[in-house]
Design a protein around this motif. Structure first.
Motif, PDB file in Angstrom:
ATOM      1  N   UNK A 245       0.891  -1.056  -0.133  1.00 53.72           N
ATOM      2  CA  UNK A 245      -0.116  -0.026  -0.025  1.00 53.72           C
ATOM      3  C   UNK A 245       0.887   1.062   0.129  1.00 53.72           C
ATOM      4  N   UNK A 246       0.613   2.012  -1.192  1.00 55.42           N
ATOM      5  CA  UNK A 246       1.459   3.102  -0.954  1.00 55.42           C
ATOM      6  C   UNK A 246       0.893   4.539  -0.177  1.00 55.42           C
ATOM      7  N   UNK A 247       1.799   5.466   0.201  1.00 56.57           N
ATOM      8  CA  UNK A 247       1.351   6.550   1.092  1.00 56.57           C
ATOM      9  C   UNK A 247       1.219   6.257   2.175  1.00 56.57           C
ATOM     10  N   UNK A 248       1.659   5.233   3.048  1.00 50.58           N
ATOM     11  CA  UNK A 248       1.527   4.842   4.223  1.00 50.58           C
ATOM     12  C   UNK A 248       2.867   5.425   5.204  1.00 50.58           C
ATOM     13  N   UNK A 249       2.563   5.740   6.135  1.00 48.42           N
ATOM     14  CA  UNK A 249       3.590   6.171   7.117  1.00 48.42           C
ATOM     15  C   UNK A 249       4.035   5.054   7.840  1.00 48.42           C
ATOM     16  N   UNK A 250       3.216   4.171   8.337  1.00 45.95           N
ATOM     17  CA  UNK A 250       3.318   2.814   9.079  1.00 45.95           C
ATOM     18  C   UNK A 250       2.259   1.990   9.114  1.00 45.95           C
ATOM     19  N   UNK A 251       2.647   0.909   9.126  1.00 43.29           N
ATOM     20  CA  UNK A 251       1.884  -0.479   9.399  1.00 43.29           C
ATOM     21  C   UNK A 251       2.159  -1.144  10.272  1.00 43.29           C
ATOM     22  N   UNK A 252       1.229  -1.036  11.159  1.00 39.65           N
ATOM     23  CA  UNK A 252       1.380  -2.011  12.728  1.00 39.65           C
ATOM     24  C   UNK A 252       0.669  -3.362  12.783  1.00 39.65           C
ATOM     25  N   UNK A 253       1.178  -4.654  13.280  1.00 42.06           N
ATOM     26  CA  UNK A 253       0.775  -5.776  13.327  1.00 42.06           C
ATOM     27  C   UNK A 253      -0.361  -5.725  14.446  1.00 42.06           C
ATOM     28  N   UNK A 254      -1.506  -5.979  14.105  1.00 42.40           N
ATOM     29  CA  UNK A 254      -2.512  -5.846  15.328  1.00 42.40           C
ATOM     30  C   UNK A 254      -2.737  -7.310  15.962  1.00 42.40           C
ATOM     31  N   UNK A 255      -2.520  -8.046  15.127  1.00 43.26           N
ATOM     32  CA  UNK A 255      -2.912  -9.634  15.526  1.00 43.26           C
ATOM     33  C   UNK A 255      -3.063 -10.510  14.509  1.00 43.26           C
ATOM     34  N   UNK A 256      -3.524 -11.901  14.731  1.00 45.06           N
ATOM     35  CA  UNK A 256      -3.924 -12.729  14.026  1.00 45.06           C
ATOM     36  C   UNK A 256      -5.131 -13.416  14.489  1.00 45.06           C
ATOM     37  N   UNK A 257      -5.850 -13.923  13.497  1.00 45.00           N
ATOM     38  CA  UNK A 257      -7.080 -14.710  13.730  1.00 45.00           C
ATOM     39  C   UNK A 257      -7.078 -16.141  12.926  1.00 45.00           C
ATOM     40  N   UNK A 258      -7.685 -16.882  13.627  1.00 48.79           N
ATOM     41  CA  UNK A 258      -8.022 -18.285  12.618  1.00 48.79           C
ATOM     42  C   UNK A 258      -6.689 -18.785  12.397  1.00 48.79           C
ATOM     43  N   UNK A 259      -5.719 -19.062  13.223  1.00 48.45           N
ATOM     44  CA  UNK A 259      -4.627 -19.556  12.733  1.00 48.45           C
ATOM     45  C   UNK A 259      -4.481 -21.108  12.970  1.00 48.45           C
ATOM     46  N   UNK A 260      -4.141 -21.788  11.705  1.00 48.94           N
ATOM     47  CA  UNK A 260      -4.074 -23.287  11.608  1.00 48.94           C
ATOM     48  C   UNK A 260      -2.974 -23.742  10.919  1.00 48.94           C
ATOM     49  N   UNK A 261      -2.614 -24.873  11.490  1.00 49.67           N
ATOM     50  CA  UNK A 261      -1.551 -25.554  10.805  1.00 49.67           C
ATOM     51  C   UNK A 261      -1.830 -26.997  10.339  1.00 49.67           C
ATOM     52  N   UNK A 262      -2.650 -26.953   9.211  1.00 50.19           N
ATOM     53  CA  UNK A 262      -3.411 -28.215   8.703  1.00 50.19           C
ATOM     54  C   UNK A 262      -2.243 -29.496   8.326  1.00 50.19           C
ATOM     55  N   UNK A 263      -1.199 -29.140   7.842  1.00 54.22           N
ATOM     56  CA  UNK A 263      -0.150 -30.313   7.538  1.00 54.22           C
ATOM     57  C   UNK A 263       1.254 -29.815   8.158  1.00 54.22           C
ATOM     58  N   UNK A 264       2.150 -30.831   8.574  1.00 48.64           N
ATOM     59  CA  UNK A 264       3.401 -30.350   8.960  1.00 48.64           C
ATOM     60  C   UNK A 264       4.236 -30.042   7.807  1.00 48.64           C
ATOM     61  N   UNK A 265       5.154 -29.183   8.191  1.00 46.92           N
ATOM     62  CA  UNK A 265       6.108 -28.866   7.072  1.00 46.92           C
ATOM     63  C   UNK A 265       7.591 -29.448   7.135  1.00 46.92           C
ATOM     64  N   UNK A 266       7.796 -30.419   6.258  1.00 46.37           N
ATOM     65  CA  UNK A 266       9.345 -30.797   6.391  1.00 46.37           C
ATOM     66  C   UNK A 266      10.292 -29.857   6.180  1.00 46.37           C
TER      67      UNK A 266
END
Length: 152
Positions: free
Chosen positions: A80-101
């Motif tokens: 996104x252009x024209x942004x002074x800052x972007x802040x991580x506000x959090x995460x929802x619905x986090x899932x790990x359906x398959x292991x990652x080798x």
């Protein structure tokens, strides 16, 4: 990759796919560094010899390491252009359906789930699906919530 000229353009794009990142390989060195940084030395992540004896056939990447790849993957999906800052506000619905080798290359596809005004900016929720050619199921699905604040 999608680049938005403004927060208004971002808000208008709710429901659309934003892009797909490049491939990034998660190697054992990165897994070991993550284990050091977090104190999570679970053997399935850091002991290749022992892990070979499991149904996985080797070490697997920490789920939270997979999730922590989002910043590098996200910047390859959209901006996104024209942004002074972007802040991580959090995460929802986090899932790990398959292991990652360990040693597998992953990429993320991003979909804009919502974007709404908040005091001084816009809060956007983007669903990231992290996949590889090693699994029919995704390795991580998460909605990352970011607050964008415009310049000026």
């Amino acid at each position: 990759m999608t680049t938005f000229a403004s927060l208004t353009d971002l808000t208008a794009a709710v429901g659309t796919e934003l892009g797909t990142s490049e491939w990034h390989t998660v190697d054992q060195d990165r897994v070991n560094l993550f284990a050091e940084a977090t104190g999570d030395h679970q053997w399935i992540h850091v002991d290749p010899e022992r892990a070979r004896q499991t149904p996985f056939g080797g070490t697997i990447v920490h789920g939270y390491l997979t999730l922590s790849l989002l910043p590098v993957l996200a910047k390859e999906c959209y901006g996104v252009e024209g942004i002074a800052m972007a802040l991580n506000y959090g995460s929802d619905k986090v899932r790990f359906p398959a292991p990652l080798p360990v040693g597998t290359a992953v990429r993320a596809t991003a979909v804009l789930v919502s974007a709404e005004e908040v005091p001084g900016g816009v809060q956007a929720a983007v669903r990231f699906t992290i996949t590889s050619e090693a699994s029919a199921k995704p390795h991580c699905v998460a909605e990352a919530i970011t607050r964008f604040y415009p310049v000026g």
